[in-house]
Scaffold this active site. Structure first.
Site, short mmCIF file in Angstrom:
data_model
loop_
_atom_site.label_atom_id
_atom_site.label_comp_id
_atom_site.label_asym_id
_atom_site.label_seq_id
_atom_site.Cartn_x
_atom_site.Cartn_y
_atom_site.Cartn_z
N LYS A 111 0.86 -1.19 0.00
CA LYS A 111 0.00 0.00 0.00
C LYS A 111 0.90 1.23 0.00
O LYS A 111 1.81 1.35 0.82
CB LYS A 111 -0.90 -0.04 1.24
O1 G3P Z 1 -7.67 2.00 5.45
C1 G3P Z 1 -8.00 3.19 4.84
C2 G3P Z 1 -9.34 3.77 5.21
O2 G3P Z 1 -10.33 2.79 5.09
C3 G3P Z 1 -9.37 4.55 6.48
O3 G3P Z 1 -10.65 4.85 6.90
O4 G3P Z 1 -12.12 5.47 8.77
O5 G3P Z 1 -9.72 6.18 8.84
O6 G3P Z 1 -11.33 7.25 7.26
P1 G3P Z 1 -10.96 6.00 8.00
#
Ligand code: G3P
Length: 219
Positions: free
Chosen positions: A87
């Protein structure tokens, strides 16, 4: 639409995997840090639970270092090298690293995508996956679903192989809407999987079936 789980918590991953509802896992530095465990140890344990793409993010900020970091952690888990997806943060160095890793035959997931233009750049750099963050756009009053729809439409129109992972999912409606608009994958936090699972009419329906059966058996 395929579902991945967005967590580094192995207990959550195991429960979701046991239900058979996920076929991949995404992590990020925040999620790994939350577990307070060694990075390689956690990723290895995750890969031993789910036989699918496991996104593990680099923290270096220069392309050469990103590639070296990725090669080093992949070398520490050779038994899972086909499952590990590197990633990379969307930025100029991330795109350079994406091209380098693609040339080496290593799968990539370009993350922190907030526009269709960024998704086109990542696809051209060879990204296996792109991760647009829909919840974080909603959080700032922008339509996150509209972004997913735009990227899906462009990739379909242009016959681009890069798969779209809807990330930063906040609720079941995000998931169902992504499925309706043809998104390839949604990566879903464990809590949202549980929200998708539960419905009060299902719960009360099971209770009623058992109660009625109990009464019938006693007759
Ligand atoms: O893993 C990346 C993403 O899904 C993060 O989500 O909830 O931190 O905006 P969030």
């Amino acid at each position: 639409m395929k579902l991945f789980i967005d967590t580094a918590n192995v207990a959550e991953i195991r429960r979701a995997a046991d239900m058979g509802v996920i076929c991949g896992v995404t992590t990020n530095p925040s999620l790994i840090a939350k577990e307070g465990r060694d990075f390689v140890e956690v990723v290895k344990e995750i890969a031993s639970i789910v036989d699918g793409p496991i996104s593990a993010e680099v923290i270096s900020l220069e392309a050469d270092k990103m590639v070296k970091e990725a090669q080093e952690f992949i070398a520490k888990m050779p038994e899972f090298e086909d499952n590990i997806v590197v990633k990379l943060p969307f930025c100029e160095e991330g795109l350079k690293a994406c091209k380098m890793l693609t040339d080496l035959g290593i799968d990539t997931n370009v993350t922190l995508i907030f526009s269709a233009a960024q998704a086109i750049l990542a696809a051209n750099a060879g990204a296996t996956f792109v991760s647009p963050f829909l919840g974080r756009l909603d959080d700032i009053g922008t339509d996150g679903i509209a972004l997913i729809e735009e990227i899906v439409e462009i990739f379909n129109e242009q016959l681009i192989d890069t798969e779209v992972i809807a990330a930063s999912i906040r609720n079941p409606i995000h998931v169902t809407t992504c499925a309706r608009i043809g998104c390839d994958i949604a990566t879903v936090p464990y809590g949202v999987i549980m929200q998708m699972l539960n419905h009060p009419l299902t719960t009360s329906g099971i209770e009623k079936f058992l109660k009625d059966w109990d009464g019938f058996e006693k007759k």
